[in-house]
Design an enzyme around this catalytic site. Structure first.
Site, PDB file in Angstrom:
ATOM      1  CE  LYS A  66       4.271 -23.352 -16.928  1.00 35.81           C
ATOM      2  NZ  LYS A  66       3.131 -22.552 -17.444  1.00 35.81           N
ATOM      3  NE  ARG A 143       0.833 -23.058 -11.208  1.00 35.70           N
ATOM      4  CZ  ARG A 143      -0.338 -23.292 -11.798  1.00 35.70           C
ATOM      5  NH1 ARG A 143      -0.790 -24.536 -11.896  1.00 35.70           N
ATOM      6  NH2 ARG A 143      -1.051 -22.292 -12.280  1.00 35.70           N
ATOM      7  NE  ARG A 177      -4.195 -24.470 -23.891  1.00 29.90           N
ATOM      8  CZ  ARG A 177      -3.700 -24.416 -22.641  1.00 29.90           C
ATOM      9  NH1 ARG A 177      -2.427 -24.687 -22.429  1.00 29.90           N
ATOM     10  NH2 ARG A 177      -4.474 -24.087 -21.633  1.00 29.90           N
ATOM     11  NE  ARG A 221      -6.257 -27.772 -20.870  1.00 27.42           N
ATOM     12  CZ  ARG A 221      -5.123 -27.347 -20.317  1.00 27.42           C
ATOM     13  NH1 ARG A 221      -3.963 -27.696 -20.847  1.00 27.42           N
ATOM     14  NH2 ARG A 221      -5.138 -26.562 -19.268  1.00 27.42           N
ATOM     15  NE  ARG A 232      -5.430 -21.559 -17.399  1.00 26.97           N
ATOM     16  CZ  ARG A 232      -6.205 -22.072 -18.340  1.00 26.97           C
ATOM     17  NH1 ARG A 232      -7.284 -22.755 -18.004  1.00 26.97           N
ATOM     18  NH2 ARG A 232      -5.943 -21.894 -19.618  1.00 26.97           N
TER      19      ARG A 232
END
Length: 277
Positions: A66, A143, A177, A221, A232
């Site tokens: 996103k 959300r 990532r 992260r 998640r």
């Protein structure tokens, strides 16, 4: 909440006049809004396509991209990109009790409360107002249906773009990532190559590797572990997918299946939105 209402009202714009394309082979429009409803989402103010007072929302699972596509579109359209994920990370890097509270929530893979998100968003909108910015693309908000209802009460969202990616590719993408600890650049070391089944096309997403000067400075992260990523996704499916139905019922939802990496997906997303880079 009153602060948010006051600020968001300043972003109301005139009804839009440019049409979107209504047929596109890579988009599932069977659940999307009618062409007439979607065509009101874009306002063109000059021949070069700048200064569009869009009021758009990006939806999609955590890690789907996103932020990448919202940032590119905000640059293309000349509007503000407001990413609640970035707002949360900025708050996490600052001292104080809210930072500690957010760290615990994020590390457990849980959704942050509406009150915290609205507070952070209000601060960001105050900054936008002070800079004289008009129009916006929201990334990571709303959300929940409650957040969507709050947003609907204060401004007219023109289009909601729902990015979709198959789950195995999404998990691999999240685990790959990396961030440069020095310059803050975002990269991805995963090479995703999934063979198509039952007539579906192959999905190939090449890695986004860092330049040589960043290679030794890459960090992961803290919330990008397989356990947290899966949690998640579970939380998203449980609490955020009703937001898709909320906008579908209002004729504002456009679903876009990411076909591959950024170069391929970006071109096709622009085509879907009837935009030129």
């Amino acid at each position: 909440m009153a602060v948010l209402s006051h600020l968001m009202l300043r972003y109301r714009t005139a009804s839009s006049i440019r049409s979107f394309c209504t047929k596109y082979s890579d988009i599932d429009l069977t659940r999307a809004a009618s062409a007439a409803a979607i065509s009101s989402a874009l306002h063109v103010e000059d021949s070069k396509g700048k200064g569009r007072n869009v009021q758009w929302v990006f939806l999609g699972c955590p890690g789907v991209g996103k932020g990448t596509y919202a940032a590119r579109l905000s640059n293309l359209l000349g509007v503000s990109h407001i990413a609640t994920g970035d707002l949360v990370r900025q708050e996490l890097s600052s001292p104080g009790p809210l930072s500690s509270q957010l760290a615990e929530i994020v590390n457990q893979g849980k959704l942050i409360s509406d009150e915290i998100i609205i507070n952070l968003l209000s601060k960001r909108l105050e900054e936008s107002q002070a800079k004289g910015e008009t129009g916006f693309i929201l990334d990571g908000f709303p959300r929940t249906v409650r957040q969507a209802e709050i947003l609907e009460g204060v401004t007219d969202i023109g289009l909601v773009i729902n990015l979709k990616l198959q789950e195995d590719a999404l998990i691999a993408k999240c685990l790959g990532r990396r961030i440069c600890s020095e310059c803050g650049g975002n990269y991805n070391v995963a090479c995703i190559d999934i063979k198509g089944e039952d007539g579906s096309p192959r999905m190939y997403m090449p890695p986004l590797l860092p330049p040589p000067n960043c290679e030794s400075k890459l960090i992961t992260r803290s919330d990008d572990t397989e356990e947290v990523v899966k949690e998640r996704l579970r939380v998203y499916n449980e609490k955020s997918r009703p937001v898709e139905e909320f906008y579908l019922a209002r004729g504002k939802l456009l679903e876009f299946d990411l076909p591959g990496g950024i170069p391929e997906s970006w071109t096709k997303l622009l085509h879907a939105l009837n935009l030129d880079e």
